[in-house]
Design an enzyme around this catalytic site. Structure first.
Site, PDB file in Angstrom:
ATOM      1  CG  ASN A 143      16.143 -27.047  16.433  1.00  0.00           C
ATOM      2  OD1 ASN A 143      16.011 -28.261  16.288  1.00  0.00           O
ATOM      3  ND2 ASN A 143      16.444 -26.242  15.428  1.00  0.00           N
ATOM      4  CD1 TRP A 144      17.933 -30.485  22.085  1.00  0.00           C
ATOM      5  CD2 TRP A 144      18.161 -32.709  22.277  1.00  0.00           C
ATOM      6  NE1 TRP A 144      18.037 -30.776  23.416  1.00  0.00           N
ATOM      7  CE2 TRP A 144      18.177 -32.138  23.578  1.00  0.00           C
ATOM      8  CE3 TRP A 144      18.269 -34.091  22.160  1.00  0.00           C
ATOM      9  CZ2 TRP A 144      18.314 -32.900  24.729  1.00  0.00           C
ATOM     10  CZ3 TRP A 144      18.404 -34.860  23.316  1.00  0.00           C
ATOM     11  CH2 TRP A 144      18.434 -34.267  24.584  1.00  0.00           C
ATOM     12  CE  LYS A 145      20.269 -25.935  15.136  1.00  0.00           C
ATOM     13  NZ  LYS A 145      21.038 -24.953  14.408  1.00  0.00           N
TER      14      LYS A 145
ATOM     15  CG  HIS B 231      15.545 -24.269  11.604  1.00  0.00           C
ATOM     16  ND1 HIS B 231      16.767 -24.147  10.996  1.00  0.00           N
ATOM     17  CD2 HIS B 231      15.744 -23.946  12.908  1.00  0.00           C
ATOM     18  CE1 HIS B 231      17.668 -23.777  11.904  1.00  0.00           C
ATOM     19  NE2 HIS B 231      17.071 -23.645  13.070  1.00  0.00           N
TER      20      HIS B 231
ATOM     21  CD  GLU C 297      20.242 -25.509  10.956  1.00  0.00           C
ATOM     22  OE1 GLU C 297      19.711 -26.528  11.431  1.00  0.00           O
ATOM     23  OE2 GLU C 297      20.963 -24.739  11.617  1.00  0.00           O
TER      24      GLU C 297
ATOM     25  CD  GLU D 247      15.856 -19.842  14.887  1.00  0.00           C
ATOM     26  OE1 GLU D 247      16.208 -20.122  16.027  1.00  0.00           O
ATOM     27  OE2 GLU D 247      15.906 -20.659  13.943  1.00  0.00           O
TER      28      GLU D 247
ATOM     29  N   GLY E  49      24.213 -20.607  15.340  1.00  0.00           N
ATOM     30  CA  GLY E  49      25.383 -21.454  15.567  1.00  0.00           C
ATOM     31  C   GLY E  49      26.712 -20.751  15.354  1.00  0.00           C
TER      32      GLY E  49
ATOM     33  CB  SER F 199      24.482 -17.133  18.903  1.00  0.00           C
ATOM     34  OG  SER F 199      25.037 -17.781  17.777  1.00  0.00           O
TER      35      SER F 199
ATOM     36  N   GLY G 149      19.353 -23.484  19.857  1.00  0.00           N
ATOM     37  CA  GLY G 149      19.934 -24.677  19.243  1.00  0.00           C
ATOM     38  C   GLY G 149      20.995 -25.295  20.136  1.00  0.00           C
ATOM     39  N   GLY G 150      22.254 -24.946  19.887  1.00  0.00           N
ATOM     40  CA  GLY G 150      23.390 -25.568  20.581  1.00  0.00           C
ATOM     41  C   GLY G 150      23.267 -25.593  22.093  1.00  0.00           C
TER      42      GLY G 150
HETATM   43  C1  PEP Z   1      18.540 -22.714  15.815  1.00  0.00           C
HETATM   44  O1  PEP Z   1      19.071 -23.471  15.027  1.00  0.00           O
HETATM   45  O2  PEP Z   1      17.304 -22.631  15.851  1.00  0.00           O
HETATM   46  C2  PEP Z   1      19.394 -21.935  16.682  1.00  0.00           C
HETATM   47  C3  PEP Z   1      18.907 -20.849  17.210  1.00  0.00           C
HETATM   48  O3  PEP Z   1      20.689 -22.386  16.873  1.00  0.00           O
HETATM   49  P1  PEP Z   1      21.789 -21.777  17.875  1.00  0.00           P
HETATM   50  O4  PEP Z   1      21.114 -21.435  19.167  1.00  0.00           O
HETATM   51  O5  PEP Z   1      22.800 -22.867  18.024  1.00  0.00           O
HETATM   52  O6  PEP Z   1      22.335 -20.552  17.215  1.00  0.00           O
END
Ligand code: PEP
Length: 249
Positions: A10-12, A92, A94, A163, A169, A208, A229-230
């Site tokens: 997920n590049w957000k 999500h 966010e 999640e 993050g 994470s 994500g990251g």
């Molecule tokens: C996400 O936003 O879906 C996510 C899992 O982010 P991260 O891996 O950066 O915690």
């Protein structure tokens, strides 16, 4: 039952045309690995990414529940498909938090996307205060029940991502026991709702995930992959996670 692992990035709100080379590298490596791989990109990159990596699963990060209409700034399932997307993330945290999306909105989005032909990753997860109050399993189970689409015709096209909001993050990850407890509870809810197909739905863990913890997380029962994500922005960080998923298959 064997569920093939799925690792979705997920590049957000990250990524410009100069980052499309990462999509190519990931798509080529993914062809040789025994796991399903997808990248959910900003809408602006979807069509170019599909052209750059034909055959690879590119997705969106949100979809509107309506077919069309006066919804400034929103994207329909038909528009995502038209751009070449194969899947979409809904719910999500966010978006639940910043855009005020409710479980009912997310259910409607999941239903619209599935009906249009997009695969769906539906996200659920608890806040740190809920976790600290000992209410994580009850809260996330209720969230799942209220967000699930009414039916799933093909379980391979529908995934749930657990999640924990406090793990996204932050570098914090729940204990392996806590991940196992949650995934087992979510599996029970899916089977209670859909019967046998509920045992075929993939339940991803997200929050994470990185190369150093992926193998241990993928070893947990009912963890069928990850939403990342990251660590999905760079192929050097993402591909070791996919390799861990393939090794755990
Ligand atoms: C996400 O936003 O879906 C996510 C899992 O982010 P991260 O891996 O950066 O915690």
């Amino acid at each position: 039952m064997t569920r093939r692992k799925l690792v979705a990035g997920n590049w957000k709100m990250h990524g410009l045309s100069s980052d499309l080379g990462e999509v190519s590298v990931i798509s080529i490596a993914a062809e040789t690995l025994r796991a399903d791989v997808a990248l959910c990109l900003p809408a602006t990159l979807i069509e170019r990414a599909v052209r750059k990596a034909p055959g690879f699963a590119i997705g969106g990060q949100d979809v509107h529940q309506a077919d069309k209409g006066a919804h400034t700034g929103c994207i329909s399932a038909a528009m995502l498909l038209d751009a070449g997307a194969r899947l979409v993330i809904v719910g999500h945290s966010e978006r639940r938090e910043a855009q005020g999306e409710t479980d009912a909105d997310i259910k409607a989005k999941a239903e619209a996307a599935l009906a249009a032909g997009l695969d769906v990753i539906l996200c659920v997860g608890e806040s740190d205060s809920v976790r600290e109050a000992g209410e994580a399993v009850a809260t996330v189970s209720a969230q799942l029940d209220a967000s699930l689409p009414a039916s799933i015709d093909d379980a391979s096209r529908f995934s749930v991502a657990y999640e924990p909001i406090w793990a996204i993050g932050t570098g914090k990850v729940p204990s392996i026991a806590d991940i196992g407890e949650m995934h087992e509870a979510l599996r029970q809810r899916l089977v209670a709702r859909f019967g046998e197909p509920g045992s075929e739905v993939r339940i991803l863990y997200g929050g994470s995930v990185k190369a150093s913890n992926a193998a241990e997380i993928f070893g947990v029962a009912d963890v069928d992959g990850a939403l990342v994500g990251g660590a999905s922005l760079k192929s050097a960080d993402f591909l070791p996670i996919v390799e861990a998923a393939a090794a755990a298959a």
